[in-house]
Design a protein around this motif. Structure first.
Motif, PDB file in Angstrom:
ATOM      1  N   ALA A  90      71.330 -23.186  46.869  1.00 35.43           N
ATOM      2  CA  ALA A  90      71.708 -21.779  46.691  1.00 35.43           C
ATOM      3  C   ALA A  90      72.349 -21.562  45.322  1.00 35.43           C
ATOM      4  CB  ALA A  90      72.650 -21.339  47.801  1.00 35.43           C
ATOM      5  N   ARG A  91      73.206 -22.493  44.891  1.00 37.36           N
ATOM      6  CA  ARG A  91      73.829 -22.380  43.563  1.00 37.36           C
ATOM      7  C   ARG A  91      72.772 -22.452  42.461  1.00 37.36           C
ATOM      8  NH1 ARG A  91      77.810 -25.504  46.130  1.00 37.36           N
ATOM      9  NH2 ARG A  91      76.907 -27.446  45.368  1.00 37.36           N
ATOM     10  N   LEU A  92      71.814 -23.355  42.609  1.00 38.72           N
ATOM     11  CA  LEU A  92      70.768 -23.497  41.596  1.00 38.72           C
ATOM     12  C   LEU A  92      69.861 -22.265  41.543  1.00 38.72           C
ATOM     13  CD1 LEU A  92      69.809 -27.240  42.093  1.00 38.72           C
ATOM     14  CD2 LEU A  92      71.009 -26.236  40.135  1.00 38.72           C
ATOM     15  N   GLN A  93      69.550 -21.689  42.693  1.00 39.11           N
ATOM     16  CA  GLN A  93      68.718 -20.481  42.712  1.00 39.11           C
ATOM     17  C   GLN A  93      69.449 -19.317  42.060  1.00 39.11           C
ATOM     18  OE1 GLN A  93      67.900 -20.404  46.923  1.00 39.11           O
ATOM     19  NE2 GLN A  93      65.840 -21.230  46.628  1.00 39.11           N
ATOM     20  N   GLN A  94      70.749 -19.215  42.281  1.00 41.29           N
ATOM     21  CA  GLN A  94      71.541 -18.163  41.651  1.00 41.29           C
ATOM     22  C   GLN A  94      71.559 -18.354  40.140  1.00 41.29           C
ATOM     23  OE1 GLN A  94      72.790 -15.462  43.096  1.00 41.29           O
ATOM     24  NE2 GLN A  94      73.455 -14.729  41.128  1.00 41.29           N
ATOM     25  N   ARG A  95      71.708 -19.593  39.702  1.00 37.56           N
ATOM     26  CA  ARG A  95      71.710 -19.884  38.266  1.00 37.56           C
ATOM     27  C   ARG A  95      70.346 -19.562  37.643  1.00 37.56           C
ATOM     28  NH1 ARG A  95      73.883 -19.452  33.656  1.00 37.56           N
ATOM     29  NH2 ARG A  95      73.491 -21.151  32.227  1.00 37.56           N
ATOM     30  N   GLU A  96      69.273 -19.862  38.376  1.00 38.58           N
ATOM     31  CA  GLU A  96      67.932 -19.542  37.903  1.00 38.58           C
ATOM     32  C   GLU A  96      67.795 -18.039  37.657  1.00 38.58           C
ATOM     33  OE1 GLU A  96      63.260 -20.106  39.220  1.00 38.58           O
ATOM     34  OE2 GLU A  96      64.821 -20.130  40.759  1.00 38.58           O
ATOM     35  N   LEU A  97      68.284 -17.225  38.585  1.00 37.32           N
ATOM     36  CA  LEU A  97      68.220 -15.773  38.425  1.00 37.32           C
ATOM     37  C   LEU A  97      69.016 -15.312  37.204  1.00 37.32           C
ATOM     38  CD1 LEU A  97      68.530 -14.570  42.119  1.00 37.32           C
ATOM     39  CD2 LEU A  97      66.495 -14.550  40.665  1.00 37.32           C
ATOM     40  N   GLN A  98      70.191 -15.908  36.992  1.00 36.98           N
ATOM     41  CA  GLN A  98      71.010 -15.552  35.841  1.00 36.98           C
ATOM     42  C   GLN A  98      70.288 -15.875  34.543  1.00 36.98           C
ATOM     43  OE1 GLN A  98      74.523 -17.840  36.578  1.00 36.98           O
ATOM     44  NE2 GLN A  98      75.432 -16.312  37.940  1.00 36.98           N
ATOM     45  N   LEU A  99      69.662 -17.040  34.487  1.00 36.06           N
ATOM     46  CA  LEU A  99      68.948 -17.433  33.276  1.00 36.06           C
ATOM     47  C   LEU A  99      67.729 -16.548  33.036  1.00 36.06           C
ATOM     48  CD1 LEU A  99      69.178 -21.303  33.600  1.00 36.06           C
ATOM     49  CD2 LEU A  99      70.394 -19.839  31.971  1.00 36.06           C
ATOM     50  N   GLN A 100      67.014 -16.198  34.094  1.00 34.75           N
ATOM     51  CA  GLN A 100      65.861 -15.314  33.937  1.00 34.75           C
ATOM     52  C   GLN A 100      66.295 -13.949  33.408  1.00 34.75           C
ATOM     53  OE1 GLN A 100      64.006 -15.291  37.784  1.00 34.75           O
ATOM     54  NE2 GLN A 100      62.793 -17.116  37.363  1.00 34.75           N
ATOM     55  N   GLU A 101      67.384 -13.430  33.927  1.00 38.54           N
ATOM     56  CA  GLU A 101      67.885 -12.140  33.458  1.00 38.54           C
ATOM     57  C   GLU A 101      68.269 -12.215  31.989  1.00 38.54           C
ATOM     58  OE1 GLU A 101      71.049 -11.055  36.082  1.00 38.54           O
ATOM     59  OE2 GLU A 101      69.704 -10.686  37.760  1.00 38.54           O
ATOM     60  N   ALA A 102      68.881 -13.317  31.585  1.00 37.78           N
ATOM     61  CA  ALA A 102      69.264 -13.490  30.183  1.00 37.78           C
ATOM     62  C   ALA A 102      68.034 -13.540  29.285  1.00 37.78           C
ATOM     63  CB  ALA A 102      70.094 -14.767  30.021  1.00 37.78           C
ATOM     64  N   ILE A 103      66.981 -14.184  29.734  1.00 39.14           N
ATOM     65  CA  ILE A 103      65.743 -14.248  28.951  1.00 39.14           C
ATOM     66  C   ILE A 103      65.149 -12.852  28.798  1.00 39.14           C
ATOM     67  CG2 ILE A 103      63.338 -15.025  29.028  1.00 39.14           C
ATOM     68  CD1 ILE A 103      64.400 -17.654  30.242  1.00 39.14           C
ATOM     69  N   TYR A 104      65.101 -12.095  29.872  1.00 37.55           N
ATOM     70  CA  TYR A 104      64.544 -10.745  29.794  1.00 37.55           C
ATOM     71  C   TYR A 104      65.383  -9.852  28.887  1.00 37.55           C
ATOM     72  CZ  TYR A 104      61.138 -11.850  33.387  1.00 37.55           C
ATOM     73  OH  TYR A 104      60.105 -12.403  34.076  1.00 37.55           O
ATOM     74  N   ARG A 105      66.703  -9.989  28.944  1.00 35.29           N
ATOM     75  CA  ARG A 105      67.558  -9.198  28.060  1.00 35.29           C
ATOM     76  C   ARG A 105      67.319  -9.580  26.605  1.00 35.29           C
ATOM     77  NH1 ARG A 105      71.582 -10.109  31.946  1.00 35.29           N
ATOM     78  NH2 ARG A 105      72.397 -11.793  30.672  1.00 35.29           N
ATOM     79  N   ALA A 106      67.158 -10.880  26.322  1.00 36.84           N
ATOM     80  CA  ALA A 106      66.940 -11.350  24.958  1.00 36.84           C
ATOM     81  C   ALA A 106      65.595 -10.871  24.424  1.00 36.84           C
ATOM     82  CB  ALA A 106      67.022 -12.871  24.903  1.00 36.84           C
ATOM     83  N   ASP A 107      64.585 -10.844  25.276  1.00 40.27           N
ATOM     84  CA  ASP A 107      63.252 -10.394  24.872  1.00 40.27           C
ATOM     85  C   ASP A 107      63.151  -8.879  24.795  1.00 40.27           C
ATOM     86  OD1 ASP A 107      62.435 -13.004  24.845  1.00 40.27           O
ATOM     87  OD2 ASP A 107      61.205 -12.866  26.655  1.00 40.27           O
ATOM     88  N   GLY A 108      64.009  -8.198  25.506  1.00 39.58           N
ATOM     89  CA  GLY A 108      63.929  -6.748  25.567  1.00 39.58           C
ATOM     90  C   GLY A 108      62.868  -6.244  26.525  1.00 39.58           C
ATOM     91  N   THR A 109      62.354  -7.123  27.361  1.00 39.50           N
ATOM     92  CA  THR A 109      61.336  -6.724  28.335  1.00 39.50           C
ATOM     93  C   THR A 109      62.003  -6.460  29.682  1.00 39.50           C
ATOM     94  OG1 THR A 109      60.901  -9.030  28.914  1.00 39.50           O
ATOM     95  CG2 THR A 109      59.508  -8.064  27.237  1.00 39.50           C
ATOM     96  N   PRO A 110      61.479  -5.523  30.437  1.00 31.92           N
ATOM     97  CA  PRO A 110      62.060  -5.263  31.756  1.00 31.92           C
ATOM     98  C   PRO A 110      61.771  -6.415  32.717  1.00 31.92           C
ATOM     99  CG  PRO A 110      60.104  -3.948  31.447  1.00 31.92           C
ATOM    100  CD  PRO A 110      60.362  -4.639  30.136  1.00 31.92           C
ATOM    101  N   ALA A 111      62.678  -6.637  33.629  1.00 32.15           N
ATOM    102  CA  ALA A 111      62.488  -7.675  34.640  1.00 32.15           C
ATOM    103  C   ALA A 111      61.347  -7.275  35.565  1.00 32.15           C
ATOM    104  CB  ALA A 111      63.778  -7.879  35.434  1.00 32.15           C
TER     105      ALA A 111
END
Length: 56
Positions: free
Chosen positions: A18-39
């Motif tokens: 569960a902790r790893l899945q939560q971290r995965e979501l956080q990292l994905q959100e950070a990538i989308y914010r950095a790219d400027g693309t919507p999730a």
């Protein structure tokens, strides 16, 4: 050294997962914010292509 019973070990594994899945979501959100693309609306859709090379 005492070994945990199977139920305790399973609970620990599930908690770590569960902790790893939560971290995965956080990292994905950070990538989308950095790219400027919507999730994406749902995970894995649409397929996000890292390379800009055309398939055809």
């Amino acid at each position: 050294m005492q070994t945990p019973n199977l139920a305790d070990e399973l609970a620990e594994v599930r908690a770590q997962l569960a902790r790893l899945q939560q971290r995965e979501l956080q990292l994905q959100e950070a990538i989308y914010r950095a790219d400027g693309t919507p999730a994406p609306l749902r995970p894995g859709w649409p397929i996000r292509r890292i390379s800009s090379n055309a398939l055809h």
